[in-house]
Motif scaffolding. Sequence first.
Motif, short mmCIF file in Angstrom:
data_model
loop_
_atom_site.label_atom_id
_atom_site.label_comp_id
_atom_site.label_asym_id
_atom_site.label_seq_id
_atom_site.Cartn_x
_atom_site.Cartn_y
_atom_site.Cartn_z
N ARG A 32 -59.83 19.16 -47.51
CA ARG A 32 -59.89 18.28 -46.33
C ARG A 32 -60.60 18.97 -45.18
NH1 ARG A 32 -54.08 17.77 -47.33
NH2 ARG A 32 -53.64 15.86 -48.49
N SER A 87 -50.59 14.92 -40.21
CA SER A 87 -50.48 13.75 -39.34
C SER A 87 -49.23 13.81 -38.46
CB SER A 87 -50.48 12.46 -40.16
OG SER A 87 -49.26 12.30 -40.86
N LEU A 88 -48.17 14.46 -38.93
CA LEU A 88 -46.94 14.54 -38.11
C LEU A 88 -47.18 15.43 -36.89
CD1 LEU A 88 -43.80 13.98 -37.78
CD2 LEU A 88 -43.58 16.32 -38.57
N TYR A 101 -44.32 5.38 -45.87
CA TYR A 101 -45.63 4.79 -45.57
C TYR A 101 -45.86 3.61 -46.49
CZ TYR A 101 -46.68 9.05 -42.91
OH TYR A 101 -46.65 10.07 -42.00
N GLU A 105 -44.81 4.97 -49.96
CA GLU A 105 -45.01 6.40 -50.19
C GLU A 105 -43.97 7.15 -49.37
OE1 GLU A 105 -49.12 7.46 -49.53
OE2 GLU A 105 -49.78 6.20 -51.20
N ASP A 116 -52.61 18.36 -54.57
CA ASP A 116 -53.20 17.16 -53.94
C ASP A 116 -52.17 16.45 -53.08
OD1 ASP A 116 -55.67 17.42 -55.09
OD2 ASP A 116 -55.63 15.49 -56.14
N THR A 117 -50.90 16.57 -53.43
CA THR A 117 -49.86 15.74 -52.78
C THR A 117 -48.81 16.58 -52.04
OG1 THR A 117 -48.48 15.72 -54.77
CG2 THR A 117 -50.08 13.94 -54.56
N CYS A 118 -48.97 17.89 -52.07
CA CYS A 118 -48.03 18.78 -51.36
C CYS A 118 -48.83 19.74 -50.49
CB CYS A 118 -47.25 19.66 -52.34
SG CYS A 118 -46.36 18.82 -53.64
N ARG A 119 -48.17 20.30 -49.48
CA ARG A 119 -48.75 21.45 -48.79
C ARG A 119 -47.96 22.68 -49.21
NH1 ARG A 119 -49.73 17.70 -44.31
NH2 ARG A 119 -52.00 17.66 -44.01
N VAL A 166 -42.69 10.56 -47.79
CA VAL A 166 -43.12 11.92 -47.41
C VAL A 166 -41.92 12.69 -46.89
CG1 VAL A 166 -44.51 13.22 -45.71
CG2 VAL A 166 -45.54 11.31 -46.95
N ASP A 219 -52.65 3.15 -45.28
CA ASP A 219 -51.28 3.65 -45.52
C ASP A 219 -50.49 3.89 -44.22
OD1 ASP A 219 -52.06 3.66 -48.16
OD2 ASP A 219 -52.20 5.83 -48.32
N ASP A 226 -44.69 20.28 -46.81
CA ASP A 226 -44.40 18.84 -46.92
C ASP A 226 -44.95 18.32 -48.24
OD1 ASP A 226 -47.19 18.44 -46.56
OD2 ASP A 226 -46.97 18.23 -44.40
N PHE A 227 -44.57 17.11 -48.60
CA PHE A 227 -45.10 16.52 -49.84
C PHE A 227 -44.89 15.01 -49.83
CE2 PHE A 227 -40.95 15.91 -51.91
CZ PHE A 227 -40.17 16.84 -51.26
N LYS A 228 -45.64 14.34 -50.72
CA LYS A 228 -45.58 12.88 -50.83
C LYS A 228 -45.12 12.50 -52.23
CE LYS A 228 -48.91 10.59 -52.26
NZ LYS A 228 -49.32 9.94 -53.52
N ARG A 230 -40.79 16.36 -45.04
CA ARG A 230 -41.40 17.43 -44.24
C ARG A 230 -40.38 18.48 -43.83
NH1 ARG A 230 -46.36 15.64 -42.25
NH2 ARG A 230 -46.70 13.40 -42.35
N ALA A 274 -46.96 19.65 -39.86
CA ALA A 274 -48.36 19.83 -40.27
C ALA A 274 -49.01 18.45 -40.31
CB ALA A 274 -48.44 20.50 -41.65
N1 UDP Z 1 -50.17 12.95 -48.74
C1 UDP Z 1 -50.61 12.44 -49.95
N2 UDP Z 1 -51.32 11.27 -49.97
C2 UDP Z 1 -51.60 10.57 -48.84
C3 UDP Z 1 -51.15 11.08 -47.60
C4 UDP Z 1 -50.43 12.26 -47.60
O1 UDP Z 1 -50.37 13.04 -51.00
O2 UDP Z 1 -52.25 9.50 -48.94
C5 UDP Z 1 -49.39 14.19 -48.70
C6 UDP Z 1 -50.17 15.34 -48.07
O3 UDP Z 1 -50.83 16.11 -49.07
C7 UDP Z 1 -49.10 16.14 -47.40
C8 UDP Z 1 -48.02 15.10 -47.03
O4 UDP Z 1 -48.27 13.99 -47.88
O5 UDP Z 1 -48.53 17.08 -48.29
C9 UDP Z 1 -48.07 14.69 -45.60
O6 UDP Z 1 -49.38 14.28 -45.27
P1 UDP Z 1 -49.76 13.86 -43.77
O7 UDP Z 1 -49.00 12.65 -43.38
O8 UDP Z 1 -49.64 15.04 -42.88
O9 UDP Z 1 -51.25 13.34 -43.87
P2 UDP Z 1 -52.63 14.10 -43.87
O10 UDP Z 1 -52.58 15.14 -42.84
O11 UDP Z 1 -52.75 14.61 -45.28
O12 UDP Z 1 -53.59 12.98 -43.59
#
Ligand code: UDP
Length: 236
Positions: free
Chosen positions: A214, A99-100, A120, A89, A195-198, A91, A128, A174-176, A93, A97
């Motif tokens: 969340r 996890s980072l 990831y 995966e 679901d996959t972006c902020r 990501v 992951d 950020d986005f995945k 950024r 925001a």
């Molecule tokens: N993200 C995702 N799927 C995952 C983990 C993260 O789509 O399994 C996206 C999440 O929506 C954000 C970006 O990747 O836009 C970074 O996510 P982060 O590592 O900060 O993890 P989180 O805080 O969502 O656990």
Amino acid sequence: MEKQPLYEGKAKRIFATNNEDEVLVYYKDDATAFNGEKKGTILNKGILNNRISSFFFKLLSEQGIPNHFVSMPSDREMLVKSLKILLVEVVVRNIAAGSLAKRIGWEEGRKMPCTVVEMYYKNDDLGDPLINDYHIKALGLATAEQVAKMEEYALKINTILTNYLKEKDLELIDFKLEFGLHKGEVMLGDEISPDTCRFWDSKTGEKLDKDRFRRNLGNVEEAYKEVLLRLTGEVL
Ligand code: UDP
């Protein structure tokens, strides 16, 4: 004709089609977070994410980014090229925001001095984990060329989406992304959605993405609808 189910994930179901090069994706309303620990539904999320993702995939196709989108036969269905998904995966950024922010001890909302790309390992059992080029090589997840391609596309996609969203008063935090191989070529797959972006409102900083689910912020469906409206002018 009964559709042949191939796979069911957390937010989507995949079906075979008559064309072995293509599969049908069905977008569900199911929502999960924290590696499946938090479960719920977001009313109409499947429709909203299908429409939003279709919009982004078309925009990226116009800008020369190979992706799996073929067509959107119905509100919850997307026809896509069949990919062999790479278990990485990616990501991207722009602003700290999630996890980072936790990992490096920065407050959420602080701009990164440069764009950060992370990889990831796509593995639910392991939650992951963050990995680097060496892990990818050691685990045989992708070749060095494939990693370079994913990184190149991810950075291009970041530029395209950031610029587009800015005009709609949306900040891409950020986005995945997920990539796969189609006839040996690296191609963008999965979805690009709240679901996959902020996405944060550029003026108010309001969160318009899955963080509302969340973090129990409320108005989750409304936020997804607002993103669709700003991108396409469509009201759901
Ligand atoms: N993200 C995702 N799927 C995952 C983990 C993260 O789509 O399994 C996206 C999440 O929506 C954000 C970006 O990747 O836009 C970074 O996510 P982060 O590592 O900060 O993890 P989180 O805080 O969502 O656990």
